[in-house]
Motif scaffolding. Structure first.
Motif, PDB file in Angstrom:
ATOM      1  N   THR A 149      -1.914 -53.785 -14.923  1.00  0.00           N
ATOM      2  CA  THR A 149      -1.942 -52.530 -15.672  1.00  0.00           C
ATOM      3  C   THR A 149      -1.883 -51.302 -14.780  1.00  0.00           C
ATOM      4  O   THR A 149      -1.207 -50.341 -15.090  1.00  0.00           O
ATOM      5  CB  THR A 149      -3.226 -52.447 -16.528  1.00  0.00           C
ATOM      6  N   ALA A 150      -2.628 -51.327 -13.671  1.00  0.00           N
ATOM      7  CA  ALA A 150      -2.636 -50.150 -12.807  1.00  0.00           C
ATOM      8  C   ALA A 150      -1.621 -50.301 -11.687  1.00  0.00           C
ATOM      9  O   ALA A 150      -1.337 -49.346 -10.977  1.00  0.00           O
ATOM     10  CB  ALA A 150      -4.027 -49.932 -12.231  1.00  0.00           C
ATOM     11  N   GLY A 151      -1.076 -51.480 -11.523  1.00  0.00           N
ATOM     12  CA  GLY A 151      -0.080 -51.674 -10.484  1.00  0.00           C
ATOM     13  C   GLY A 151      -0.687 -52.275  -9.245  1.00  0.00           C
ATOM     14  O   GLY A 151      -1.897 -52.416  -9.132  1.00  0.00           O
ATOM     15  N   GLN A 152       0.197 -52.646  -8.295  1.00  0.00           N
ATOM     16  CA  GLN A 152      -0.296 -53.323  -7.112  1.00  0.00           C
ATOM     17  C   GLN A 152      -0.254 -52.455  -5.874  1.00  0.00           C
ATOM     18  O   GLN A 152      -0.749 -52.822  -4.837  1.00  0.00           O
ATOM     19  CB  GLN A 152       0.510 -54.612  -6.852  1.00  0.00           C
ATOM     20  N   SER A 153       0.407 -51.320  -5.953  1.00  0.00           N
ATOM     21  CA  SER A 153       0.440 -50.503  -4.745  1.00  0.00           C
ATOM     22  C   SER A 153       0.180 -49.056  -5.102  1.00  0.00           C
ATOM     23  O   SER A 153       0.679 -48.546  -6.091  1.00  0.00           O
ATOM     24  CB  SER A 153       1.800 -50.627  -4.061  1.00  0.00           C
ATOM     25  N   ALA A 154      -0.633 -48.416  -4.291  1.00  0.00           N
ATOM     26  CA  ALA A 154      -0.959 -47.032  -4.557  1.00  0.00           C
ATOM     27  C   ALA A 154       0.014 -46.130  -3.825  1.00  0.00           C
ATOM     28  O   ALA A 154       0.287 -46.348  -2.647  1.00  0.00           O
ATOM     29  CB  ALA A 154      -2.376 -46.755  -4.094  1.00  0.00           C
ATOM     30  N   PRO A 155       0.564 -45.124  -4.499  1.00  0.00           N
ATOM     31  CA  PRO A 155       1.429 -44.182  -3.789  1.00  0.00           C
ATOM     32  C   PRO A 155       0.576 -43.282  -2.912  1.00  0.00           C
ATOM     33  O   PRO A 155      -0.634 -43.214  -3.095  1.00  0.00           O
ATOM     34  CB  PRO A 155       2.060 -43.370  -4.915  1.00  0.00           C
ATOM     35  N   ALA A 156       1.228 -42.627  -1.980  1.00  0.00           N
ATOM     36  CA  ALA A 156       0.475 -41.719  -1.116  1.00  0.00           C
ATOM     37  C   ALA A 156      -0.088 -40.577  -1.957  1.00  0.00           C
ATOM     38  O   ALA A 156       0.542 -40.112  -2.909  1.00  0.00           O
ATOM     39  CB  ALA A 156       1.388 -41.163  -0.047  1.00  0.00           C
ATOM     40  N   LEU A 157      -1.297 -40.201  -1.638  1.00  0.00           N
ATOM     41  CA  LEU A 157      -1.917 -39.127  -2.401  1.00  0.00           C
ATOM     42  C   LEU A 157      -2.105 -37.923  -1.508  1.00  0.00           C
ATOM     43  O   LEU A 157      -2.307 -38.047  -0.302  1.00  0.00           O
ATOM     44  CB  LEU A 157      -3.279 -39.562  -2.939  1.00  0.00           C
ATOM     45  N   ASP A 158      -2.024 -36.769  -2.096  1.00  0.00           N
ATOM     46  CA  ASP A 158      -2.250 -35.541  -1.360  1.00  0.00           C
ATOM     47  C   ASP A 158      -3.565 -34.947  -1.873  1.00  0.00           C
ATOM     48  O   ASP A 158      -3.630 -34.427  -2.975  1.00  0.00           O
ATOM     49  CB  ASP A 158      -1.074 -34.589  -1.628  1.00  0.00           C
ATOM     50  N   PHE A 159      -4.617 -35.111  -1.051  1.00  0.00           N
ATOM     51  CA  PHE A 159      -5.942 -34.743  -1.539  1.00  0.00           C
ATOM     52  C   PHE A 159      -6.158 -33.239  -1.632  1.00  0.00           C
ATOM     53  O   PHE A 159      -7.242 -32.786  -1.949  1.00  0.00           O
ATOM     54  CB  PHE A 159      -7.034 -35.386  -0.683  1.00  0.00           C
ATOM     55  N   THR A 160      -5.083 -32.461  -1.326  1.00  0.00           N
ATOM     56  CA  THR A 160      -5.253 -31.025  -1.518  1.00  0.00           C
ATOM     57  C   THR A 160      -4.587 -30.589  -2.805  1.00  0.00           C
ATOM     58  O   THR A 160      -4.683 -29.450  -3.212  1.00  0.00           O
ATOM     59  CB  THR A 160      -4.630 -30.235  -0.351  1.00  0.00           C
ATOM     60  N   ASN A 161      -3.922 -31.539  -3.469  1.00  0.00           N
ATOM     61  CA  ASN A 161      -3.179 -31.212  -4.680  1.00  0.00           C
ATOM     62  C   ASN A 161      -4.019 -31.577  -5.891  1.00  0.00           C
ATOM     63  O   ASN A 161      -4.173 -32.740  -6.241  1.00  0.00           O
ATOM     64  CB  ASN A 161      -1.874 -32.009  -4.667  1.00  0.00           C
TER      65      ASN A 161
END
Ligand SMILES: Nc1ncnc2c1ncn2[C@@H]1O[C@H](COP(=O)(O)OP(=O)(O)O)[C@@H](O)[C@H]1O
Ligand SMILES: [Mg+2]
Lengths: 268, 239
Positions: free
Chosen positions: B211-223
């Motif tokens: 459901t949530a997928g197997q790979s996390a995309p890169a996140l920008d913690f300032t966005n």
């Protein structure tokens, strides 16, 4: 002792000048198919204490709980007949039971204070019924605790949790909580049966003082208690009231054999 | 052999079995701690993972786990609370409510893979939410609801009937009695239930793969714009 129910009954009517707060006419209560109260007609005089006595299982609690419609909360219970409060039938679907229960207070067999402070136990229901003013609440807490003869013991500790009180104190707190709403009838179901003798006599003293202001109906299995504190006594047997009269008459010169057997202790 | 001797042998045998189990668990735990603890560093916990090279951290995975947990609790707590209050305070005892209870019982024993596949079919495909935090949170909610409802209902039922009578006899309505007397009294039990539920959600993997997928995309913690794909707050991104 006689196992048979006396066919005759002896039930006094109140004198015409007596002021009656509460009465029932031909009250029946069923639990499913089981008829627990079989047509009880009684009148309760104002500012008097009335005891309901009788062997266990004869329907005293059931009768008492129908007076403020607490049996509504039991799914299988059905109550028919009239319950007249100041002459008005409150056993109708239109009755505002929440308003009515404010006027007909109830104290249970086991002390059941809320797990809140002493102050909140009393002020809580008042707030729900619209008393918002802090001074009025303080005042109500103090008066009702004084009336319940608990004030002296707890006045420095009003914010202590009520469950930390002794059993007798808890029961008097429950009485205070009920009378804070300024009811005119107070129903008590064996209020002292879970208490030790000293607490019991304190609760009895409290009730004797309260009857100046309230009409009190009390279920008790303690014959001494009934004769000590009550003005009238009703003897329940198998869902009927067999005898109802002034307490001293019921205890000294009962008109019915079963009553005599019961109050003299040769019975069930 | 007399009874005493047999008893002694039996006790010895049981001790030995218990010892083997404890030994296995301890050696696993010790192995994990021995190999794992030296690797944990502030850097490991706070940097994103790297593909195709060694090194990197787990910050995104960590963040996603907590985010999923919070979202799931936000969705499931009100639902469970409502259902539990209904079941314990209002529901009459009849065939229908017995049936509801049975269903809850059955749901609570669903394997999480089944919940995950259900979430995949319904949330991901049919509702078109794709592999996303939201699909994951909803699948976890599904997984969590029955048990959370049960534990809340149990804590409500544990409050004695006499407390309800006390409230009603003071002229409070049933709703006021539940809200102001029963719920506060049951709060410790309810909180315990929620914490246990949180633990279960946190450790859940199978339902999330679908459901949530197997790979996390890169996140920008300032966005912090929740609509941007690289924002950590975006619920429609895969995790
Ligand atoms: N909640 C209930 N559901 C079903 N039957 C009840 C319930 N409460 C009381 N009864 C029955 O009604 C009868 C009278 O009980 P009760 O009023 O408690 O008697 P008492 O207070 O005089 O001991 C008994 O037969 C009892 O089994
Ligand atoms: Mg009783």
């Amino acid at each position: 002792m006689s196992e048979k129910v006396d066919l005759e009954t002896h039930i006094i009517k109140m004198k015409p000048d007596a002021s009656v707060d509460l009465s029932t006419k031909d009250l029946h209560v069923w639990y499913g198919q089981n008829e627990a109260i079989k047509g009880v007609t009684l009148e309760f005089e104002e500012n008097k204490i009335t005891s309901l006595i009788g062997p266990s299982g004869c329907g005293k609690s059931t009768y008492l709980r129908s007076l403020n419609r607490m049996n509504d909360e039991i799914q299988i219970a059905r109550v028919t007949g009239e319950i007249l409060y100041h002459g008005k039938d409150i056993n109708t679907p239109e009755t505002d039971v929440y308003e009515m229960r404010k006027n007909i207070g109830m104290v249970f067999q086991r002390p059941n204070p809320f797990s809140k402070s002493i102050y909140d136990n009393i002020s809580f229901a008042l707030k729900r019924h619209g008393v918002k003013d802090k001074n009025a609440l303080d005042e109500a807490v103090e008066t009702s605790l004084k009336q319940a003869a608990l004030w002296e013991q707890v006045k420095d500790d009003l914010h202590k949790n009520a469950l930390a009180l002794s059993g007798g104190q808890q029961q008097r707190l429950c009485i205070a909580r009920a009378i804070a709403l300024k009811p005119d009838v107070l129903l008590l179901d064996e209020p002292a049966s879970a208490l030790d003798p000293i607490s019991t006599s304190q609760v009895e003293d409290t009730l004797l003082q309260l009857k100046e202001k309230y009409s009190i109906i009390i279920v008790t299995h303690n014959m001494q208690q009934a004769s000590r504190i009550s003005d009238y006594t009703a003897f329940f047997y198998l869902g009927n009231v067999i005898e109802y009269d002034e307490t001293r008459k019921v205890f000294t010169r009962p008109k019915i054999q079963s009553t005599e057997d019961y109050v003299s202790g040769n019975f069930g | 052999m007399n009874a005493k001797k047999i008893d002694k042998i039996a006790v010895g045998f049981l001790y030995a079995m218990a010892g083997v189990i404890v030994l296995i668990l301890f050696s696993l735990l010790a192995f994990i701690l021995w190999r794992g603890i030296p690797q944990i560093s502030w850097e490991f916990l706070t940097t994103p993972s790297k593909s195709f090279q060694t090194g990197g951290g787990i910050v995104i995975q960590l963040f996603n786990s907590f985010y999923l947990l919070i979202l799931t609790m936000l969705i499931s707590t009100p639902l469970s609370l409502g259902a539990a209050i209904y079941l314990s305070e209002y529901a009459k005892k009849n065939l229908l409510t017995d049936f509801i209870r049975t269903i809850i019982e059955v749901l609570s024993s669903l394997p999480s893979v089944v919940v995950g596949l259900f979430g995949f079919l319904v949330f991901v495909l049919q509702w078109g939410l794709g592999f996303s935090i939201l699909s994951g949170a909803m699948a976890l909610t599904l997984f969590n609801l029955p048990l959370l409802t049960r534990t809340i209902e149990d804590s409500l039922r544990a409050i004695p009937l006499t407390q309800r009578e006390a409230g009603l006899a003071l002229g409070l309505s049933r709703w006021e009695t539940v809200n102001l007397v029963i719920l506060p009294a049951a709060l410790p039990g309810i909180l315990t239930g929620m914490i246990l539920a949180a633990g279960r959600i946190f450790g859940e993997a199978a339902a999330l793969i679908y459901t949530a997928g197997q790979s996390a995309p890169a996140l920008d913690f300032t966005n912090w714009n929740p609509l941007s794909i690289s924002s950590p707050l975006n619920v429609m991104r895969p995790a």
